[in-house]
Design a protein around this motif. Structure first.
Motif, PDB file in Angstrom:
ATOM      1  N   ASP A  75      31.474 -31.892 111.010  1.00  0.00           N
ATOM      2  CA  ASP A  75      30.026 -32.191 111.158  1.00  0.00           C
ATOM      3  C   ASP A  75      29.370 -30.989 112.442  1.00  0.00           C
ATOM      4  O   ASP A  75      30.534 -30.287 113.042  1.00  0.00           O
ATOM      5  CB  ASP A  75      29.389 -33.537 111.514  1.00  0.00           C
ATOM      6  CG  ASP A  75      29.726 -34.030 112.787  1.00  0.00           C
ATOM      7  OD1 ASP A  75      30.338 -33.368 113.631  1.00  0.00           O
ATOM      8  OD2 ASP A  75      29.637 -35.207 112.846  1.00  0.00           O
ATOM      9  N   GLN A  76      28.323 -30.553 112.605  1.00  0.00           N
ATOM     10  CA  GLN A  76      27.649 -30.128 113.854  1.00  0.00           C
ATOM     11  C   GLN A  76      28.360 -30.274 115.086  1.00  0.00           C
ATOM     12  O   GLN A  76      28.425 -29.634 115.963  1.00  0.00           O
ATOM     13  CB  GLN A  76      26.220 -29.923 113.775  1.00  0.00           C
ATOM     14  CG  GLN A  76      25.777 -31.225 114.367  1.00  0.00           C
ATOM     15  CD  GLN A  76      25.609 -32.427 113.102  1.00  0.00           C
ATOM     16  OE1 GLN A  76      25.864 -32.178 112.124  1.00  0.00           O
ATOM     17  NE2 GLN A  76      25.402 -33.509 113.618  1.00  0.00           N
ATOM     18  N   VAL A  81      34.926 -35.410 109.050  1.00  0.00           N
ATOM     19  CA  VAL A  81      33.977 -36.136 108.141  1.00  0.00           C
ATOM     20  C   VAL A  81      34.821 -36.307 107.142  1.00  0.00           C
ATOM     21  O   VAL A  81      35.324 -35.525 106.390  1.00  0.00           O
ATOM     22  CB  VAL A  81      32.706 -35.352 107.771  1.00  0.00           C
ATOM     23  CG1 VAL A  81      31.891 -36.339 106.766  1.00  0.00           C
ATOM     24  CG2 VAL A  81      31.767 -35.054 108.810  1.00  0.00           C
ATOM     25  N   ASN A  87      27.634 -36.910 102.243  1.00  0.00           N
ATOM     26  CA  ASN A  87      26.992 -35.536 102.572  1.00  0.00           C
ATOM     27  C   ASN A  87      27.857 -34.580 102.380  1.00  0.00           C
ATOM     28  O   ASN A  87      27.456 -33.151 102.139  1.00  0.00           O
ATOM     29  CB  ASN A  87      26.863 -35.641 104.024  1.00  0.00           C
ATOM     30  CG  ASN A  87      25.502 -36.492 104.511  1.00  0.00           C
ATOM     31  OD1 ASN A  87      24.463 -36.396 104.208  1.00  0.00           O
ATOM     32  ND2 ASN A  87      25.856 -37.564 105.298  1.00  0.00           N
ATOM     33  N   VAL A 167      21.441 -30.110 111.759  1.00  0.00           N
ATOM     34  CA  VAL A 167      22.331 -30.843 111.076  1.00  0.00           C
ATOM     35  C   VAL A 167      23.351 -30.232 110.074  1.00  0.00           C
ATOM     36  O   VAL A 167      22.623 -29.777 109.137  1.00  0.00           O
ATOM     37  CB  VAL A 167      21.633 -32.299 110.588  1.00  0.00           C
ATOM     38  CG1 VAL A 167      22.780 -32.984 110.087  1.00  0.00           C
ATOM     39  CG2 VAL A 167      21.167 -32.941 111.841  1.00  0.00           C
ATOM     40  N   TYR A 168      24.417 -30.226 109.979  1.00  0.00           N
ATOM     41  CA  TYR A 168      25.152 -29.431 108.989  1.00  0.00           C
ATOM     42  C   TYR A 168      26.753 -29.977 109.025  1.00  0.00           C
ATOM     43  O   TYR A 168      27.002 -30.794 109.752  1.00  0.00           O
ATOM     44  CB  TYR A 168      25.152 -27.926 109.224  1.00  0.00           C
ATOM     45  CG  TYR A 168      25.914 -27.447 110.654  1.00  0.00           C
ATOM     46  CD1 TYR A 168      27.310 -27.358 110.619  1.00  0.00           C
ATOM     47  CD2 TYR A 168      25.021 -27.373 111.553  1.00  0.00           C
ATOM     48  CE1 TYR A 168      27.677 -26.836 111.896  1.00  0.00           C
ATOM     49  CE2 TYR A 168      25.618 -26.713 112.930  1.00  0.00           C
ATOM     50  CZ  TYR A 168      26.897 -26.911 113.058  1.00  0.00           C
ATOM     51  OH  TYR A 168      27.660 -26.262 114.150  1.00  0.00           O
ATOM     52  N   PHE A 169      27.302 -29.649 107.724  1.00  0.00           N
ATOM     53  CA  PHE A 169      28.709 -29.785 107.749  1.00  0.00           C
ATOM     54  C   PHE A 169      29.366 -28.684 107.151  1.00  0.00           C
ATOM     55  O   PHE A 169      29.108 -27.891 106.372  1.00  0.00           O
ATOM     56  CB  PHE A 169      28.723 -30.727 106.565  1.00  0.00           C
ATOM     57  CG  PHE A 169      28.088 -32.200 106.779  1.00  0.00           C
ATOM     58  CD1 PHE A 169      28.751 -33.243 107.537  1.00  0.00           C
ATOM     59  CD2 PHE A 169      26.618 -32.419 106.372  1.00  0.00           C
ATOM     60  CE1 PHE A 169      27.983 -34.188 107.796  1.00  0.00           C
ATOM     61  CE2 PHE A 169      26.088 -33.516 106.645  1.00  0.00           C
ATOM     62  CZ  PHE A 169      26.885 -34.596 107.526  1.00  0.00           C
TER      63      PHE A 169
END
Length: 183
Positions: A75-76, A81, A87, A167-169
């Motif tokens: 994740d960010q 994760v 997600n 918010v990112y992956f």
């Protein structure tokens, strides 16, 4: 009859000089120095590094060079994760990008996931996919920011909400020798 040293000496000096110049030229071409510090192994390593730095594989060539397996997600905040997380789970699987610009993707259980066309920008920063159904009709298009694209890793970034870039992956792929499933 014996030749005098005076008449043979210039010929020897000339021959020795030519040999020395030839040796210096060969060493210079190999990148060696005259101080003897460069070993044969160092010369081989230098040649290999030069060959690798001279490679002109484009980002597209790198992506098409191997099959890819999703092996991680981050994740960010840099936290791992689980691949089953809602997600990232839709991005998990096997990916096969061919040099002609088409791709196929499968779930890790070898079930077909999507197929279509792909491109990577010349600077290697963005991958574009056009997912198509079996009839060739476009289902959707997606641009993904490329975080890493090397022979050892392909990582791209996904945003759950395109309007919120905080918010990112990052979806991490590594090369695999998994054979592409047959339909």
């Amino acid at each position: 009859m014996k030749k005098s040293s005076f008449t043979t000496r210039p010929a020897r000096i000339f021959a020795t000089s030519v040999a020395a110049l030839a040796t210096a030229a060969v060493l210079a071409a190999c990148g060696a120095t005259d101080d003897g510090a460069t070993s044969a192994a160092g010369q081989a390593g230098s040649s290999q590094q030069a060959a690798e730095s001279a490679r002109t594989d484009s980002p597209s060539d790198v992506l098409a060079s191997t099959a890819w397996e999703t092996t991680g997600a981050v994740d960010q905040d840099g936290k791992d994760v689980p691949l089953a997380d809602e997600n990232v789970s839709t991005f998990v699987g096997w990916a096969y990008f061919d040099a002609e610009g088409t791709f196929t993707m499968y779930d890790l259980d070898d079930a077909p996931k999507m197929q279509g066309d792909w491109t990577v920008t010349e600077d290697g920063r963005t991958r574009h996919i056009v997912a198509k159904d079996d009839a060739g009709e476009v289902m959707f298009e997606r641009d993904s920011d490329i975080v890493t694209l090397t022979e050892d890793e392909f990582t791209y970034r996904v945003f759950p909400d395109e309007n919120d870039r905080s918010v990112y992956f990052d979806i991490v792929h590594t090369p695999t020798d998994h054979a592409e499933p047959t339909s």
